[in-house]
Design an enzyme around this catalytic site. Structure first.
Site, PDB file in Angstrom:
ATOM      1  CG  LEU A  33      -1.852  -1.203   1.368  1.00 18.96           C
ATOM      2  CD1 LEU A  33      -2.761  -1.028   2.589  1.00 18.96           C
ATOM      3  CD2 LEU A  33      -2.682  -1.432   0.127  1.00 18.96           C
ATOM      4  CG  HIS A  37      -3.112   1.193  -2.272  1.00 20.39           C
ATOM      5  ND1 HIS A  37      -1.770   1.014  -2.500  1.00 20.39           N
ATOM      6  CD2 HIS A  37      -3.758   0.492  -3.230  1.00 20.39           C
ATOM      7  CE1 HIS A  37      -1.607   0.219  -3.545  1.00 20.39           C
ATOM      8  NE2 HIS A  37      -2.792  -0.107  -4.010  1.00 20.39           N
ATOM      9  CD  GLN A 153      -8.254  -2.275 -11.856  1.00 22.12           C
ATOM     10  OE1 GLN A 153      -7.497  -3.193 -12.124  1.00 22.12           O
ATOM     11  NE2 GLN A 153      -8.118  -1.565 -10.747  1.00 22.12           N
ATOM     12  CG  MET A 184       1.714   8.093  -5.324  1.00 21.31           C
ATOM     13  SD  MET A 184       1.711   8.016  -3.558  1.00 21.31           S
ATOM     14  CE  MET A 184       2.527   9.574  -3.223  1.00 21.31           C
TER      15      MET A 184
END
Ligand code: PAF
Length: 287
Positions: A33, A37, A153, A184
């Site tokens: 993470l 996230h 996605q 990120m």
């Protein structure tokens, strides 16, 4: 915070939470993470009574020559990030429980899955859609949160949820960037210091596209050429694709009159980095 590995236990935990009228929100991840996230978890926490973080490195979305074996993993640090983000349940299933011997069933969202990353990584989105559908069936969420960094996605999961009447609200969250604009990603950890510097060409090229649009250029191939030039100035960067598409169908477009969406995949060292950005009159600076 509960840590659950067992599929039946996870399902009955969620089911009884729903029975009590609690809103269940899922943040699906492959772990390792980072702040991106954390932002998904922060968004989830705002509306969740029960916030579930799933951690599962999904073999079905990796091609045979891809980085499944070396994909970064750090469960201890993930659990500590989960606690900091006030996660209620970490769901970390075993691979053999998600894909037992003899597993045969896959979900496929036609069309959207074949373009962009789907063209470079055949079968990737079939693996993503399948695992997400399974995670939904196990964790029974009212809503699930996905990052816009993986824009294709997000569109695919949204379409699957709509087409299969899943009754799960799909929430997209803005890309979180490093101070120099790089999106990120867990795969940024593959970059050496030199490669990390080189990767700066990706956000720089997006900025260039935005500037061209602001100058009045509306011909998508002309803007793609400019983006390509910025990336080609960086010897460590190898272009997989640069495309300007309609932001909902992902079809290539020529005229950007109403704005459009830029997508890139670029290899730097062994990291394949993706990024995307709407290009339009309302400038959204990356930095
Ligand atoms: O975005 C990811 O980390 C993965 O593709 C997901 C959605 C967790 C499915 O494995």
């Amino acid at each position: 915070m509960e840590i659950i590995e067992d599929l039946r236990r996870m399902r009955s935990f969620s089911s009884s939470s729903r029975g009590k009228g609690l809103r269940v929100v899922l943040v699906p991840t492959m772990g390792y993470l980072h702040d991106g996230h954390r932002e998904l978890l922060r968004t989830g926490r705002q509306s969740a009574d029960l916030l579930i973080l799933s951690i599962f490195v999904n073999p079905a979305q990796f091609g045979p020559k891809e980085d499944l074996g070396s994909y970064p993993r750090d469960m201890e640090s993930d659990l500590s990030a989960a606690r900091d983000s006030e996660v209620d349940v970490v769901f970390a299933p075993r691979r053999e429980d998600i894909y037992p011997v003899g597993y045969r069933t896959y979900a496929e969202v036609e069309g959207l899955s074949d373009r962009l990353c789907g063209a470079s990584r055949p079968g990737h989105f079939r693996g993503v859609a399948t695992v997400v559908l399974k995670l939904f069936n196990i964790t029974l969420p009212h809503a699930a949160i996905f990052g816009q960094k993986d824009f294709q996605q997000l569109l695919i999961i949204r379409k699957m949820a709509e087409d299969l009447n899943l009754g799960v609200e799909i929430i997209g969250v803005d890309t979180v960037r490093e101070p120099d604009g790089l999106a990120m990603s867990s795969r940024n950890s593959y970059l050496s210091a030199e490669e990390r510097k080189a990767a700066r060409c990706i956000p720089a090229s997006i900025e260039e596209a935005q500037r061209e649009f602001e100058k009045g250029v509306r011909h998508a191939p002309a803007i793609v050429e400019k983006v390509k030039k910025v990336i080609e100035m960086e010897p460590l960067a190898v272009i997989d694709y640069i495309k300007i598409c309609d932001g909902s169908t992902l079809e290539d477009i020529e005229s950007m009159e109403g704005g459009a969406h830029l997508f890139l995949a670029v290899r730097v060292g062994r990291a394949r980095l993706i990024d995307n950005c709407p290009i339009g009159l309302e400038r959204r600076p990356l930095l």
